[in-house]
Design an enzyme around this catalytic site. Structure first.
Site, PDB file in Angstrom:
ATOM      1  N   ASP A 102     -61.735 -21.936 -14.571  1.00 33.96           N
ATOM      2  CA  ASP A 102     -62.197 -22.866 -15.802  1.00 33.96           C
ATOM      3  C   ASP A 102     -62.777 -20.929 -16.399  1.00 33.96           C
ATOM      4  O   ASP A 102     -63.776 -20.449 -15.171  1.00 33.96           O
ATOM      5  CB  ASP A 102     -62.532 -23.371 -16.236  1.00 33.96           C
ATOM      6  CG  ASP A 102     -61.673 -24.485 -16.700  1.00 33.96           C
ATOM      7  OD1 ASP A 102     -60.563 -24.020 -16.500  1.00 33.96           O
ATOM      8  OD2 ASP A 102     -62.461 -25.264 -17.007  1.00 33.96           O
ATOM      9  N   ASP A 103     -63.614 -20.187 -17.689  1.00 32.88           N
ATOM     10  CA  ASP A 103     -64.292 -20.228 -17.986  1.00 32.88           C
ATOM     11  C   ASP A 103     -64.452 -18.163 -18.148  1.00 32.88           C
ATOM     12  O   ASP A 103     -65.032 -17.567 -18.379  1.00 32.88           O
ATOM     13  CB  ASP A 103     -65.792 -20.239 -17.438  1.00 32.88           C
ATOM     14  CG  ASP A 103     -66.116 -21.446 -17.521  1.00 32.88           C
ATOM     15  OD1 ASP A 103     -65.631 -22.452 -18.253  1.00 32.88           O
ATOM     16  OD2 ASP A 103     -67.475 -21.730 -16.655  1.00 32.88           O
TER      17      ASP A 103
ATOM     18  N   HIS B  45     -59.894 -22.329 -23.085  1.00 32.27           N
ATOM     19  CA  HIS B  45     -60.834 -22.362 -22.731  1.00 32.27           C
ATOM     20  C   HIS B  45     -61.653 -22.630 -24.025  1.00 32.27           C
ATOM     21  O   HIS B  45     -62.935 -22.515 -24.029  1.00 32.27           O
ATOM     22  CB  HIS B  45     -61.425 -22.296 -21.488  1.00 32.27           C
ATOM     23  CG  HIS B  45     -62.012 -23.165 -20.826  1.00 32.27           C
ATOM     24  ND1 HIS B  45     -62.008 -24.536 -20.597  1.00 32.27           N
ATOM     25  CD2 HIS B  45     -63.326 -23.322 -20.418  1.00 32.27           C
ATOM     26  CE1 HIS B  45     -62.785 -25.421 -20.123  1.00 32.27           C
ATOM     27  NE2 HIS B  45     -63.258 -24.334 -20.019  1.00 32.27           N
TER      28      HIS B  45
ATOM     29  N   HIS C 185     -66.988 -21.135 -25.129  1.00 29.75           N
ATOM     30  CA  HIS C 185     -67.575 -22.479 -24.701  1.00 29.75           C
ATOM     31  C   HIS C 185     -68.497 -23.495 -25.101  1.00 29.75           C
ATOM     32  O   HIS C 185     -69.566 -24.167 -24.589  1.00 29.75           O
ATOM     33  CB  HIS C 185     -68.495 -22.005 -22.777  1.00 29.75           C
ATOM     34  CG  HIS C 185     -67.554 -23.715 -21.999  1.00 29.75           C
ATOM     35  ND1 HIS C 185     -68.849 -24.180 -21.337  1.00 29.75           N
ATOM     36  CD2 HIS C 185     -67.406 -23.538 -20.957  1.00 29.75           C
ATOM     37  CE1 HIS C 185     -68.268 -25.209 -20.833  1.00 29.75           C
ATOM     38  NE2 HIS C 185     -67.137 -24.638 -20.820  1.00 29.75           N
TER      39      HIS C 185
ATOM     40  N   HIS D 211     -64.116 -22.488 -10.706  1.00 28.88           N
ATOM     41  CA  HIS D 211     -64.600 -21.253 -11.909  1.00 28.88           C
ATOM     42  C   HIS D 211     -63.909 -20.233 -11.180  1.00 28.88           C
ATOM     43  O   HIS D 211     -65.381 -19.926 -10.256  1.00 28.88           O
ATOM     44  CB  HIS D 211     -65.414 -21.831 -12.079  1.00 28.88           C
ATOM     45  CG  HIS D 211     -66.098 -23.306 -13.207  1.00 28.88           C
ATOM     46  ND1 HIS D 211     -65.897 -24.055 -12.064  1.00 28.88           N
ATOM     47  CD2 HIS D 211     -66.101 -23.333 -14.786  1.00 28.88           C
ATOM     48  CE1 HIS D 211     -65.553 -25.774 -13.846  1.00 28.88           C
ATOM     49  NE2 HIS D 211     -65.918 -24.767 -14.375  1.00 28.88           N
TER      50      HIS D 211
END
Length: 264
Positions: free
Chosen positions: A74-75, A124, A128, A214
């Protein structure tokens, strides 16, 4: 002299138009040791069926029969993503990247490289933010902006959504035309920033697990060589989320996928 990393990136760039040309083809058609898809008219008899008398090889690992795990990140994309892509290539592993829209806008080349190397791309959100703390319209804008950023970078839209913090209101989830990918193994790598702890957490998998990590943290990238080696030694195949689930349905949230005990 061109080093291996530079060569892989060059090959990935050259392969991109071929990947983007087949919009109806899964993003993860390349798999080490398996056929990459159905035979085409241009395929030779050997490519299509193997040696005479042999059964055709499967298009990919059947996660109902072999141990599979989906590694997800993620991210990103971020500073360490390219190093992660090189590691995944070395181990013939596929992964799913859940991208933040504003980071896609900063690093479109990395997103193209993720796709060119056969990985799956997910949404995503753009910034965020917690989707449960905004209106339906605002949440939809967060997702649409990220879809647009990924499409601008790659020519294709993401195949999954992962909401920040795993939280999504039911009205937004029901409005989606893609599946929601959650997880069953949370490494907490963002919290610990500790390579050894990330390894220990990531290896607590079972067949069908979806692992949350991540790629924006260096400690996670340092953990990956051992995670990949150890899980491969246990017989795991590294597949994308969509491969693991097989036929994910829009608006449904998935925390795990198929495994050898799955009934046909």
């Amino acid at each position: 002299m061109v080093n291996r990393s530079m060569l892989l990136r060059l090959l990935g760039t050259l392969a991109l138009p071929l990947v983007l040309a087949g919009c109806g083809v899964p993003l993860n058609t390349s798999w080490h040791g398996y056929r990459t898809g159905p035979a085409t008219e241009q395929s030779s008899p050997t490519q299509a069926s193997g040696s005479p008398g042999e059964a055709p090889k499967p298009a990919g690992p059947d996660c109902r029969k072999v141990k599979c795990v989906a590694l997800t990140f993620d991210d990103g994309p971020g500073t360490y993503t390219e190093s992660l892509l090189d590691l995944l290539d070395e181990h013939h592993a596929k992964a799913t990247f859940f991208l933040i829209g504003k980071n896609v806008a900063k690093h479109p080349g990395i997103v193209r490289d993720e796709l060119a190397r056969g990985h799956e791309l997910g949404n995503h959100t753009f910034s965020h933010r917690d989707l449960t703390k905004m209106s339906l319209a605002a949440g939809q804008r967060e997702l649409r902006k990220t879809d647009a950023a990924i499409k601008k970078a790659t020519g294709t839209e993401p195949t999954l959504v992962r909401p920040p913090f795993g939280a999504i209101p039911s009205n937004l989830k029901n409005s989606l035309d893609v599946p929601v990918a959650l997880w069953s193994v949370d490494t907490l790598d963002w919290q610990t920033r500790d390579t050894k702890k990330t390894i220990k957490a990531a290896e607590k998998v079972a067949p069908g697990s979806i692992v949350l990590m991540h790629d924006i943290h260096e400690s996670t990238i340092k953990a990956m060589p051992k995670i990949l080696v150890d899980l491969q030694a246990q017989g795991y195949h590294f597949v994308t989320v969509s491969e693991l689930i097989a036929k994910p349905k829009p608006g449904i949230g998935y925390g795990t996928g198929q495994h050898p005990a799955t009934q046909k």
